[in-house]
Design a protein around this motif. Sequence first.
Motif, PDB file in Angstrom:
ATOM      1  N   ALA A  54      85.325  62.098  25.884  1.00  0.00           N
ATOM      2  CA  ALA A  54      86.111  62.946  26.784  1.00  0.00           C
ATOM      3  C   ALA A  54      87.547  63.081  26.283  1.00  0.00           C
ATOM      4  CB  ALA A  54      86.093  62.357  28.193  1.00  0.00           C
ATOM      5  N   MET A  55      88.117  61.996  25.752  1.00  0.00           N
ATOM      6  CA  MET A  55      89.484  62.051  25.216  1.00  0.00           C
ATOM      7  C   MET A  55      89.556  62.932  23.974  1.00  0.00           C
ATOM      8  SD  MET A  55      90.820  58.122  25.741  1.00  0.00           S
ATOM      9  CE  MET A  55      92.423  58.471  25.038  1.00  0.00           C
ATOM     10  N   GLU A  56      88.510  62.871  23.141  1.00  0.00           N
ATOM     11  CA  GLU A  56      88.485  63.727  21.950  1.00  0.00           C
ATOM     12  C   GLU A  56      88.399  65.201  22.335  1.00  0.00           C
ATOM     13  OE1 GLU A  56      86.008  64.169  17.718  1.00  0.00           O
ATOM     14  OE2 GLU A  56      85.456  62.610  19.177  1.00  0.00           O
ATOM     15  N   LEU A  57      87.537  65.515  23.298  1.00  0.00           N
ATOM     16  CA  LEU A  57      87.434  66.900  23.776  1.00  0.00           C
ATOM     17  C   LEU A  57      88.735  67.335  24.453  1.00  0.00           C
ATOM     18  CD1 LEU A  57      83.812  66.768  25.245  1.00  0.00           C
ATOM     19  CD2 LEU A  57      84.567  68.293  23.416  1.00  0.00           C
ATOM     20  N   GLY A  58      89.332  66.416  25.244  1.00  0.00           N
ATOM     21  CA  GLY A  58      90.601  66.735  25.894  1.00  0.00           C
ATOM     22  C   GLY A  58      91.713  66.980  24.899  1.00  0.00           C
ATOM     23  N   GLY A  59      91.727  66.192  23.801  1.00  0.00           N
ATOM     24  CA  GLY A  59      92.729  66.402  22.761  1.00  0.00           C
ATOM     25  C   GLY A  59      92.589  67.761  22.080  1.00  0.00           C
ATOM     26  N   LYS A  60      91.340  68.146  21.804  1.00  0.00           N
ATOM     27  CA  LYS A  60      91.103  69.461  21.198  1.00  0.00           C
ATOM     28  C   LYS A  60      91.502  70.590  22.160  1.00  0.00           C
ATOM     29  CE  LYS A  60      87.376  68.404  17.924  1.00  0.00           C
ATOM     30  NZ  LYS A  60      87.820  69.248  16.800  1.00  0.00           N
ATOM     31  N   PHE A  61      91.202  70.379  23.453  1.00  0.00           N
ATOM     32  CA  PHE A  61      91.581  71.391  24.444  1.00  0.00           C
ATOM     33  C   PHE A  61      93.107  71.479  24.565  1.00  0.00           C
ATOM     34  CE2 PHE A  61      92.592  72.623  28.820  1.00  0.00           C
ATOM     35  CZ  PHE A  61      91.864  73.792  28.942  1.00  0.00           C
ATOM     36  N   TYR A  62      93.783  70.339  24.563  1.00  0.00           N
ATOM     37  CA  TYR A  62      95.246  70.302  24.688  1.00  0.00           C
ATOM     38  C   TYR A  62      95.915  70.970  23.477  1.00  0.00           C
ATOM     39  CZ  TYR A  62      99.903  68.397  25.550  1.00  0.00           C
ATOM     40  OH  TYR A  62     101.251  68.261  25.781  1.00  0.00           O
ATOM     41  N   ASP A  63      95.341  70.751  22.270  1.00  0.00           N
ATOM     42  CA  ASP A  63      95.911  71.328  21.052  1.00  0.00           C
ATOM     43  C   ASP A  63      95.537  72.796  20.853  1.00  0.00           C
ATOM     44  OD1 ASP A  63      97.023  68.868  20.501  1.00  0.00           O
ATOM     45  OD2 ASP A  63      95.354  68.216  19.239  1.00  0.00           O
ATOM     46  N   GLY A  64      94.639  73.327  21.709  1.00  0.00           N
ATOM     47  CA  GLY A  64      94.257  74.728  21.610  1.00  0.00           C
ATOM     48  C   GLY A  64      93.138  75.008  20.627  1.00  0.00           C
ATOM     49  N   GLU A  65      92.468  73.946  20.118  1.00  0.00           N
ATOM     50  CA  GLU A  65      91.360  74.153  19.185  1.00  0.00           C
ATOM     51  C   GLU A  65      90.136  74.708  19.905  1.00  0.00           C
ATOM     52  OE1 GLU A  65      90.538  70.802  16.659  1.00  0.00           O
ATOM     53  OE2 GLU A  65      92.631  70.169  16.693  1.00  0.00           O
ATOM     54  N   ILE A  66      89.959  74.319  21.158  1.00  0.00           N
ATOM     55  CA  ILE A  66      88.901  74.895  22.003  1.00  0.00           C
ATOM     56  C   ILE A  66      89.527  75.290  23.339  1.00  0.00           C
ATOM     57  CG2 ILE A  66      86.853  73.790  20.988  1.00  0.00           C
ATOM     58  CD1 ILE A  66      87.122  71.539  22.949  1.00  0.00           C
ATOM     59  N   ASP A  67      88.977  76.328  23.958  1.00  0.00           N
ATOM     60  CA  ASP A  67      89.563  76.864  25.181  1.00  0.00           C
ATOM     61  C   ASP A  67      88.687  76.616  26.409  1.00  0.00           C
ATOM     62  OD1 ASP A  67      91.801  78.175  23.776  1.00  0.00           O
ATOM     63  OD2 ASP A  67      90.201  79.399  22.912  1.00  0.00           O
ATOM     64  N   ARG A  68      87.447  76.205  26.186  1.00  0.00           N
ATOM     65  CA  ARG A  68      86.563  75.895  27.319  1.00  0.00           C
ATOM     66  C   ARG A  68      85.498  74.913  26.858  1.00  0.00           C
ATOM     67  NH1 ARG A  68      84.151  80.754  30.669  1.00  0.00           N
ATOM     68  NH2 ARG A  68      86.304  80.735  31.426  1.00  0.00           N
ATOM     69  N   VAL A  69      85.157  73.981  27.745  1.00  0.00           N
ATOM     70  CA  VAL A  69      84.084  73.019  27.473  1.00  0.00           C
ATOM     71  C   VAL A  69      83.113  73.074  28.644  1.00  0.00           C
ATOM     72  CG1 VAL A  69      83.492  70.628  26.948  1.00  0.00           C
ATOM     73  CG2 VAL A  69      85.714  71.530  26.244  1.00  0.00           C
ATOM     74  N   GLU A  70      81.816  73.196  28.345  1.00  0.00           N
ATOM     75  CA  GLU A  70      80.794  73.206  29.386  1.00  0.00           C
ATOM     76  C   GLU A  70      79.784  72.099  29.124  1.00  0.00           C
ATOM     77  OE1 GLU A  70      79.023  77.036  29.857  1.00  0.00           O
ATOM     78  OE2 GLU A  70      80.940  78.046  30.272  1.00  0.00           O
ATOM     79  N   ILE A  71      79.266  71.514  30.217  1.00  0.00           N
ATOM     80  CA  ILE A  71      78.264  70.450  30.134  1.00  0.00           C
ATOM     81  C   ILE A  71      76.922  71.005  30.592  1.00  0.00           C
ATOM     82  CG2 ILE A  71      77.682  68.102  30.806  1.00  0.00           C
ATOM     83  CD1 ILE A  71      80.529  67.655  31.618  1.00  0.00           C
ATOM     84  N   LEU A  72      75.884  70.805  29.774  1.00  0.00           N
ATOM     85  CA  LEU A  72      74.532  71.257  30.100  1.00  0.00           C
ATOM     86  C   LEU A  72      73.640  70.027  30.226  1.00  0.00           C
ATOM     87  CD1 LEU A  72      75.962  73.773  28.865  1.00  0.00           C
ATOM     88  CD2 LEU A  72      73.786  74.398  27.838  1.00  0.00           C
ATOM     89  N   TYR A  73      73.088  69.818  31.421  1.00  0.00           N
ATOM     90  CA  TYR A  73      72.304  68.612  31.669  1.00  0.00           C
ATOM     91  C   TYR A  73      71.425  68.815  32.897  1.00  0.00           C
ATOM     92  CZ  TYR A  73      75.445  67.525  35.572  1.00  0.00           C
ATOM     93  OH  TYR A  73      76.135  67.566  36.752  1.00  0.00           O
ATOM     94  N   HIS A  74      70.579  67.817  33.194  1.00  0.00           N
ATOM     95  CA  HIS A  74      69.754  67.817  34.403  1.00  0.00           C
ATOM     96  C   HIS A  74      70.418  66.936  35.457  1.00  0.00           C
ATOM     97  CE1 HIS A  74      66.599  69.338  31.687  1.00  0.00           C
ATOM     98  NE2 HIS A  74      65.990  69.771  32.777  1.00  0.00           N
ATOM     99  N   HIS A  75      70.717  67.525  36.616  1.00  0.00           N
ATOM    100  CA  HIS A  75      71.256  66.745  37.736  1.00  0.00           C
ATOM    101  C   HIS A  75      70.092  66.067  38.460  1.00  0.00           C
ATOM    102  CE1 HIS A  75      73.493  65.607  41.288  1.00  0.00           C
ATOM    103  NE2 HIS A  75      72.664  66.288  42.052  1.00  0.00           N
ATOM    104  N   PHE A  76      70.168  64.738  38.592  1.00  0.00           N
ATOM    105  CA  PHE A  76      69.100  63.968  39.234  1.00  0.00           C
ATOM    106  C   PHE A  76      69.266  64.049  40.744  1.00  0.00           C
ATOM    107  CE2 PHE A  76      67.439  60.034  41.076  1.00  0.00           C
ATOM    108  CZ  PHE A  76      66.152  60.036  40.571  1.00  0.00           C
ATOM    109  N   LYS A  77      68.365  64.774  41.393  1.00  0.00           N
ATOM    110  CA  LYS A  77      68.388  64.883  42.855  1.00  0.00           C
ATOM    111  C   LYS A  77      67.427  63.885  43.485  1.00  0.00           C
ATOM    112  CE  LYS A  77      68.920  68.605  46.218  1.00  0.00           C
ATOM    113  NZ  LYS A  77      70.383  68.644  46.194  1.00  0.00           N
ATOM    114  N   SER A  78      66.234  63.759  42.895  1.00  0.00           N
ATOM    115  CA  SER A  78      65.255  62.766  43.345  1.00  0.00           C
ATOM    116  C   SER A  78      64.240  62.588  42.224  1.00  0.00           C
ATOM    117  CB  SER A  78      64.551  63.228  44.631  1.00  0.00           C
ATOM    118  OG  SER A  78      63.718  64.341  44.369  1.00  0.00           O
ATOM    119  N   ALA A  79      63.299  61.672  42.430  1.00  0.00           N
ATOM    120  CA  ALA A  79      62.295  61.417  41.392  1.00  0.00           C
ATOM    121  C   ALA A  79      61.444  62.655  41.102  1.00  0.00           C
ATOM    122  CB  ALA A  79      61.404  60.256  41.808  1.00  0.00           C
ATOM    123  N   GLY A  80      61.309  63.528  42.085  1.00  0.00           N
ATOM    124  CA  GLY A  80      60.491  64.729  41.885  1.00  0.00           C
ATOM    125  C   GLY A  80      61.288  65.992  41.688  1.00  0.00           C
ATOM    126  N   SER A  81      62.622  65.896  41.638  1.00  0.00           N
ATOM    127  CA  SER A  81      63.463  67.097  41.537  1.00  0.00           C
ATOM    128  C   SER A  81      64.658  66.830  40.634  1.00  0.00           C
ATOM    129  CB  SER A  81      63.933  67.531  42.933  1.00  0.00           C
ATOM    130  OG  SER A  81      64.824  68.610  42.849  1.00  0.00           O
TER     131      SER A  81
END
Length: 322
Positions: free
Chosen positions: A155-182
């Motif tokens: 997170a600090m590495e991504l934040g450093g790149k964002f602060y320096d302007g190397e990247i302008d947006r970061v998105e996280i793609l994952y599965h949110h655990f709602k329950s064992a079946g969802s």
Amino acid sequence: MPSLKEIKGRIASVNSTRKITSAMKMVASSKLHHAQVAIQNMLPYETMLEHILKSFLAAEAEAQTVFDQERPVKRVALVVFSSNSSLCGGFNSNVIKLMQRTADAYEQELGKGSVEVWPIGRKVTEKARKLGYDVKCDKASLIDHPNVHECIDMAMELGGKFYDGEIDRVEILYHHFKSAGSQILTNKQFLPIDLESELERDHERDLTSNIATKKAQDYLKKNRRKKEVKEGEVAPLNDNFIVEPDMDTVLSKLIPKLAHLMLYTALLDSVASEHAARMVAMQTATDNADELLRQLNLQYNKSRQQAITSELLDIVGGSVNN
């Protein structure tokens, strides 16, 4: 029609496979329990941090930091979570498809090479390299051994790149655990942090059960509500804070902590979702093996009875001719 020997061999083969899928389901169930405990241990910290941030924002709505300010997007980083192994249904394929759709949409809008991928998990790392994306790290070990310190470093590495302007947006793609079946496939903005959406997002998780079927979950929730005993309400936290040295300085410390927590929460959610998906997949495979065994045993008994009947007819027919 297959011979009795062939059917018997097939029954033995399906039985062996069923033992494997049943054992894998039990292992996944045990790992899911450990993942649920890890999420449960993290939730009090998440709840308190959210409460403090909400209180600060309510006290001084104008407070801003560089990490929550929108700016023109020229380069995007995608942090994608998958598993290191397979046999978990559509878990990996779903998140890989979401990564491809998101990356293609940004490349059409911003141009080729405007997307870099930060994969966490062997499956998505291999696929991202195969598709020719700009892969920036290999964090497959985090899936087997979730570590908050590595998440903070990332997170600090991504934040450093964002602060320096190397990247302008970061998105996280994952599965949110709602329950064992969802498990809900999620695309969440990481940087710049949208505080309103982040503090109002879905926090609901069922961490008490490994039951995957919806009917069984509804039954457990209904009974759990009946057994709940109303207790006296706990006094709320005093939100009348005296902030030193000033609100902006405190927020500049708290918002990075929220970013670290977002990444670690996504990791724990993804790990729990993987084990839940594998448990469901292995349970389905075991049920299919049971049904197949039933059909094979029926076919075996029919073939055996038919063979016995044919032999009896031959014997009876021979005696009549004599």
